[in-house]
Scaffold this motif. Structure first.
Motif, PDB file in Angstrom:
ATOM      1  N   SER A  77       0.685  -1.130  -0.041  1.00 15.35           N
ATOM      2  CA  SER A  77       0.172  -0.131   0.143  1.00 15.35           C
ATOM      3  C   SER A  77       0.832   1.295   0.117  1.00 15.35           C
ATOM      4  O   SER A  77       0.542   2.332  -0.387  1.00 15.35           O
ATOM      5  N   LEU A  78       1.990   1.258   0.491  1.00 14.82           N
ATOM      6  CA  LEU A  78       3.076   2.145   0.542  1.00 14.82           C
ATOM      7  C   LEU A  78       3.994   2.206  -0.255  1.00 14.82           C
ATOM      8  O   LEU A  78       5.166   2.826  -0.051  1.00 14.82           O
ATOM      9  N   SER A  79       4.377   1.091  -1.001  1.00 16.25           N
ATOM     10  CA  SER A  79       5.319   1.004  -2.114  1.00 16.25           C
ATOM     11  C   SER A  79       5.908   2.287  -2.888  1.00 16.25           C
ATOM     12  O   SER A  79       6.980   2.165  -3.193  1.00 16.25           O
ATOM     13  N   GLY A  80       4.831   2.898  -3.059  1.00 18.11           N
ATOM     14  CA  GLY A  80       5.253   4.124  -3.773  1.00 18.11           C
ATOM     15  C   GLY A  80       6.151   4.916  -3.405  1.00 18.11           C
ATOM     16  O   GLY A  80       6.544   6.098  -3.908  1.00 18.11           O
ATOM     17  N   VAL A  81       6.522   4.770  -1.733  1.00 17.89           N
ATOM     18  CA  VAL A  81       7.301   5.826  -1.140  1.00 17.89           C
ATOM     19  C   VAL A  81       8.870   5.610  -1.858  1.00 17.89           C
ATOM     20  O   VAL A  81       9.775   6.426  -1.799  1.00 17.89           O
ATOM     21  N   MET A  82       9.074   4.369  -2.566  1.00 20.17           N
ATOM     22  CA  MET A  82      10.358   4.107  -3.171  1.00 20.17           C
ATOM     23  C   MET A  82      10.606   5.220  -4.223  1.00 20.17           C
ATOM     24  O   MET A  82      11.621   5.690  -4.159  1.00 20.17           O
ATOM     25  N   PRO A  83       9.873   5.334  -5.151  1.00 17.70           N
ATOM     26  CA  PRO A  83      10.111   6.407  -6.117  1.00 17.70           C
ATOM     27  C   PRO A  83      10.014   7.910  -5.724  1.00 17.70           C
ATOM     28  O   PRO A  83      10.452   8.698  -5.879  1.00 17.70           O
ATOM     29  N   GLY A  84       9.208   8.045  -4.709  1.00 23.22           N
ATOM     30  CA  GLY A  84       8.451   9.193  -4.125  1.00 23.22           C
ATOM     31  C   GLY A  84       9.542   9.686  -3.377  1.00 23.22           C
ATOM     32  O   GLY A  84       9.657  11.135  -3.565  1.00 23.22           O
ATOM     33  N   GLN A  85      10.517   9.149  -2.667  1.00 23.04           N
ATOM     34  CA  GLN A  85      11.670   9.566  -2.036  1.00 23.04           C
ATOM     35  C   GLN A  85      12.584  10.378  -2.772  1.00 23.04           C
ATOM     36  O   GLN A  85      13.039  11.085  -2.168  1.00 23.04           O
ATOM     37  N   ILE A  86      12.732   9.929  -4.067  1.00 26.24           N
ATOM     38  CA  ILE A  86      13.549  10.731  -5.056  1.00 26.24           C
ATOM     39  C   ILE A  86      13.195  12.314  -4.767  1.00 26.24           C
ATOM     40  O   ILE A  86      14.081  13.135  -4.933  1.00 26.24           O
ATOM     41  N   ALA A  87      11.750  12.616  -4.917  1.00 28.97           N
ATOM     42  CA  ALA A  87      11.297  14.024  -4.894  1.00 28.97           C
ATOM     43  C   ALA A  87      11.677  14.563  -3.501  1.00 28.97           C
ATOM     44  O   ALA A  87      11.794  15.660  -3.533  1.00 28.97           O
ATOM     45  N   ALA A 117      -1.952   7.473  -0.456  1.00 24.93           N
ATOM     46  CA  ALA A 117      -1.437   6.382  -0.909  1.00 24.93           C
ATOM     47  C   ALA A 117      -2.081   5.246  -0.425  1.00 24.93           C
ATOM     48  O   ALA A 117      -2.486   4.129  -1.115  1.00 24.93           O
ATOM     49  N   LEU A 118      -2.197   4.897   0.849  1.00 18.99           N
ATOM     50  CA  LEU A 118      -2.942   3.875   1.495  1.00 18.99           C
ATOM     51  C   LEU A 118      -4.399   3.879   1.034  1.00 18.99           C
ATOM     52  O   LEU A 118      -4.752   2.662   0.861  1.00 18.99           O
ATOM     53  N   LEU A 119      -5.074   4.786   1.108  1.00 17.30           N
ATOM     54  CA  LEU A 119      -6.453   4.748   0.733  1.00 17.30           C
ATOM     55  C   LEU A 119      -6.523   4.339  -0.828  1.00 17.30           C
ATOM     56  O   LEU A 119      -7.384   3.318  -1.089  1.00 17.30           O
ATOM     57  N   ALA A 120      -5.678   4.885  -1.865  1.00 17.36           N
ATOM     58  CA  ALA A 120      -5.722   4.515  -3.067  1.00 17.36           C
ATOM     59  C   ALA A 120      -5.322   2.937  -3.275  1.00 17.36           C
ATOM     60  O   ALA A 120      -5.795   2.316  -4.250  1.00 17.36           O
TER      61      ALA A 120
END
Length: 241
Positions: free
Chosen positions: A54-64, A118-121
């Motif tokens: 549910s929160l795996s988008g943090v991997m690319p998001g942390q680059i920002a 992100a969790l909700l999505a």
């Protein structure tokens, strides 16, 4: 000059630079989009972790988030802007504290809101696969995600102050997270658990093994960030602007 006016002036610098606001928006957009994609990709793996998915988008998001921390500081070194800032605030420690505050607070707010979205999505796509997650586990992951993104942005800001270059910071941190942490980190065994990204991301997992837990993992990331900030503060105090 008192701390509050210094903080206000540094906050105005962030708000008036579209690139910095756009970077924060990218943290939200990238993290939410990739988490939603992960949530809709299925749950066929035997060791599937619904919370981490549910929160795996943090991997690319942390680059920002890294880019935001680096850019807030590196903008001072364009056209010798740091000289003007330090002429207005001769006490360098006070200026540095204000600068790091305007890095931390926006990332903490945006990062926490991003984690919740992100969790909700992702949960909308996971469906019943995520029903086993408790409210406490989800709250821990959302707050922990915001704290993790804040620490990683401060890590980047400290290194940028040390290197006096945002390009140098991004050239070090992005390959480190994308290559070293995943490739060399897996070969390093238990030592990889203490890398700044791997340690901090334990808070995103439903279950975890190894010497660190969610709180101690974030503490390790905080130690890395503190070391970078101390090194950056030392160079700021001992080098000419």
């Amino acid at each position: 000059m008192p701390f509050t006016p210094v903080l206000r002036s540094e906050a105005l610098k962030v708000l008036t630079l579209r690139s910095l606001c756009g970077t924060l928006l990218a943290v939200f957009a990238v993290t939410t989009a990739f988490s939603a994609l992960a949530g809709s990709s299925g749950t066929s793996e035997p060791d599937f972790d619904p919370l981490y998915a549910s929160l795996s988008g943090v991997m690319p998001g942390q680059i920002a988030a890294i880019a935001f921390g680096a850019m807030v500081v590196s903008s001072e070194y364009h056209r010798a802007g740091i000289r003007v800032s330090l002429a207005a605030v001769p006490r360098r420690g006070r200026w540095f504290a204000a600068k790091m505050t305007v890095v931390a607070l926006p990332v903490l707010v945006v990062g926490t809101a991003t984690a919740y979205a992100a969790l909700l999505a992702a949960r909308a796509g996971l469906g019943p696969a995520a029903d086993g997650l408790t409210t406490g586990e989800q709250a821990r992951a959302v707050v922990g995600c915001g704290v993790y993104l804040t620490l990683i942005a401060l890590f980047a800001a400290g290194l940028t102050t040390l290197f006096r270059s945002g390009v140098a910071t991004l050239s070090v941190l992005i390959p480190f997270i994308l290559i070293v942490s995943f490739v060399i980190g897996d070969a390093a065994g238990g030592a990889a658990d203490f890398l700044p990204d791997k340690a901090g991301q334990i808070v995103l997992h439903h279950s975890y093994e190894g010497p660190l837990g969610p709180a101690t993992g974030l503490a390790v990331t905080a130690a890395w960030a503190a070391a970078a900030l101390l090194a950056g503060a030392w160079r700021l105090r001992h080098r000419d602007a």
